[in-house]
Write an enzyme that holds these catalytic residues in place. Structure first.
Site, PDB file in Angstrom:
ATOM      1  N   GLY A  60      11.603 -49.580   5.316  1.00 38.21           N
ATOM      2  CA  GLY A  60      12.602 -49.776   6.365  1.00 38.21           C
ATOM      3  C   GLY A  60      12.016 -50.567   7.515  1.00 38.21           C
ATOM      4  O   GLY A  60      10.801 -50.554   7.739  1.00 38.21           O
TER       5      GLY A  60
ATOM      6  N   GLN B  48      11.351 -53.832  16.031  1.00 42.78           N
ATOM      7  CA  GLN B  48       9.976 -53.922  15.516  1.00 42.78           C
ATOM      8  C   GLN B  48       9.501 -55.360  15.345  1.00 42.78           C
ATOM      9  O   GLN B  48       8.307 -55.616  15.253  1.00 42.78           O
ATOM     10  CB  GLN B  48       9.853 -53.193  14.173  1.00 42.78           C
ATOM     11  CG  GLN B  48      10.036 -51.686  14.292  1.00 42.78           C
ATOM     12  CD  GLN B  48       9.862 -51.012  12.956  1.00 42.78           C
ATOM     13  OE1 GLN B  48      10.795 -50.940  12.174  1.00 42.78           O
ATOM     14  NE2 GLN B  48       8.655 -50.554  12.660  1.00 42.78           N
TER      15      GLN B  48
ATOM     16  N   CYS C 230       5.133 -45.145  10.042  1.00 42.68           N
ATOM     17  CA  CYS C 230       5.927 -46.234  10.618  1.00 42.68           C
ATOM     18  C   CYS C 230       5.087 -47.503  10.630  1.00 42.68           C
ATOM     19  O   CYS C 230       3.900 -47.455  10.943  1.00 42.68           O
ATOM     20  CB  CYS C 230       6.319 -45.860  12.048  1.00 42.68           C
ATOM     21  SG  CYS C 230       7.219 -47.155  12.914  1.00 42.68           S
ATOM     22  N   LEU C 231       5.720 -48.636  10.285  1.00 40.77           N
ATOM     23  CA  LEU C 231       4.974 -49.907  10.285  1.00 40.77           C
ATOM     24  C   LEU C 231       4.486 -50.270  11.685  1.00 40.77           C
ATOM     25  O   LEU C 231       3.554 -51.063  11.816  1.00 40.77           O
ATOM     26  CB  LEU C 231       5.861 -51.031   9.732  1.00 40.77           C
ATOM     27  CG  LEU C 231       6.257 -50.900   8.251  1.00 40.77           C
ATOM     28  CD1 LEU C 231       7.211 -52.018   7.859  1.00 40.77           C
ATOM     29  CD2 LEU C 231       5.033 -50.887   7.353  1.00 40.77           C
TER      30      LEU C 231
ATOM     31  N   HIS D  50      14.997 -42.505  10.732  1.00 37.83           N
ATOM     32  CA  HIS D  50      13.837 -43.155  11.357  1.00 37.83           C
ATOM     33  C   HIS D  50      14.253 -44.509  11.938  1.00 37.83           C
ATOM     34  O   HIS D  50      13.888 -44.848  13.062  1.00 37.83           O
ATOM     35  CB  HIS D  50      12.745 -43.309  10.288  1.00 37.83           C
ATOM     36  CG  HIS D  50      11.496 -43.979  10.756  1.00 37.83           C
ATOM     37  ND1 HIS D  50      10.294 -43.307  10.903  1.00 37.83           N
ATOM     38  CD2 HIS D  50      11.257 -45.261  11.124  1.00 37.83           C
ATOM     39  CE1 HIS D  50       9.381 -44.168  11.350  1.00 37.83           C
ATOM     40  NE2 HIS D  50       9.932 -45.355  11.480  1.00 37.83           N
ATOM     41  N   GLU D  51      15.042 -45.282  11.166  1.00 40.23           N
ATOM     42  CA  GLU D  51      15.470 -46.603  11.646  1.00 40.23           C
ATOM     43  C   GLU D  51      16.480 -46.473  12.778  1.00 40.23           C
ATOM     44  O   GLU D  51      16.453 -47.260  13.738  1.00 40.23           O
ATOM     45  CB  GLU D  51      16.033 -47.447  10.499  1.00 40.23           C
ATOM     46  CG  GLU D  51      15.062 -47.694   9.334  1.00 40.23           C
ATOM     47  CD  GLU D  51      13.658 -48.103   9.780  1.00 40.23           C
ATOM     48  OE1 GLU D  51      13.517 -48.837  10.776  1.00 40.23           O
ATOM     49  OE2 GLU D  51      12.684 -47.665   9.140  1.00 40.23           O
TER      50      GLU D  51
ATOM     51  N   HIS E  32      14.631 -46.068  15.894  1.00 40.55           N
ATOM     52  CA  HIS E  32      14.097 -47.330  16.443  1.00 40.55           C
ATOM     53  C   HIS E  32      15.141 -48.026  17.325  1.00 40.55           C
ATOM     54  O   HIS E  32      14.802 -48.666  18.310  1.00 40.55           O
ATOM     55  CB  HIS E  32      13.699 -48.294  15.324  1.00 40.55           C
ATOM     56  CG  HIS E  32      12.309 -48.078  14.799  1.00 40.55           C
ATOM     57  ND1 HIS E  32      11.177 -48.188  15.582  1.00 40.55           N
ATOM     58  CD2 HIS E  32      11.861 -47.767  13.564  1.00 40.55           C
ATOM     59  CE1 HIS E  32      10.107 -47.956  14.849  1.00 40.55           C
ATOM     60  NE2 HIS E  32      10.485 -47.688  13.616  1.00 40.55           N
TER      61      HIS E  32
HETATM   62 NI    NI Z   1       9.272 -47.228  12.004  1.00 35.81          NI
END
Ligand code: NI
Length: 169
Positions: free
Chosen positions: A45, A50, A92-93, A134-135, A138
């Protein structure tokens, strides 16, 4: 085109996001870049903040590109339903190298626009429910570390500060 993924500490990750008003060629290019960047990471995701864009868009694909149905794109998404509870490890990225157990609802339904501007819904349990939430977080300036209790959050933030000082973040 790959876009750099911002990391915890970058102020864009905590800025308010705006709804998308029209699906222009620039928005379509952004979505293509987000999918490419998510697959390259690799991740399941990615949300627009991000990659430095404060718009309400995210992409998810639990198969990381292996599913021919392709990624799911959500523009201006809203929760329709949240139910149950699950406790699983999450990362998380934007917080590479760190994971923690985060409590999330077990099932969620999210409604929004697809890349053609048509309304669609994603109904997920387990990992998909976790990814969708999670997204959504963000888009609301929230990282998974913000959902942790004080001590676990402080531990991660302190380690990141150290890495940052050493020029390794
Ligand atoms: Ni994330």
């Amino acid at each position: 085109m790959l876009r750099p993924i911002l990391r915890l500490g970058d102020s864009i990750l905590t800025e308010p996001t705006r709804p998308v008003e029209a699906i222009t060629p620039a928005i379509e290019a952004l979505i293509d870049d987000m999918v490419e960047t998510m697959y390259a990471a690799p991740g399941i995701g990615l949300a627009a903040p991000q990659v430095g864009v404060s718009l309400r868009i995210f992409v998810v694909d639990l198969s990381v590109g292996r599913d021919p149905a392709g990624p799911s794109v959500m523009i201006n998404p809203e929760f329709v339903l949240r139910e149950g509870m699950q406790l699983e490890e999450e990362g998380c990225l934007s917080v590479p190298g760190f994971t923690a157990t985060v409590a999330r609802p077990k099932r969620v339904v999210v409604s929004g626009l697809d890349r053609h501007g048509d309304t669609h819904q994603l109904d997920g349990t387990g990992l998909l429910a976790r990814a969708l939430q999670h997204e959504m977080d963000h888009l609301n300036s929230c990282l998974f570390v913000d959902r942790l209790r004080g001590i676990s959050r402080d531990l991660i933030v302190r380690k990141i500060k150290k890495l940052s000082k050493a020029g390794k973040w």
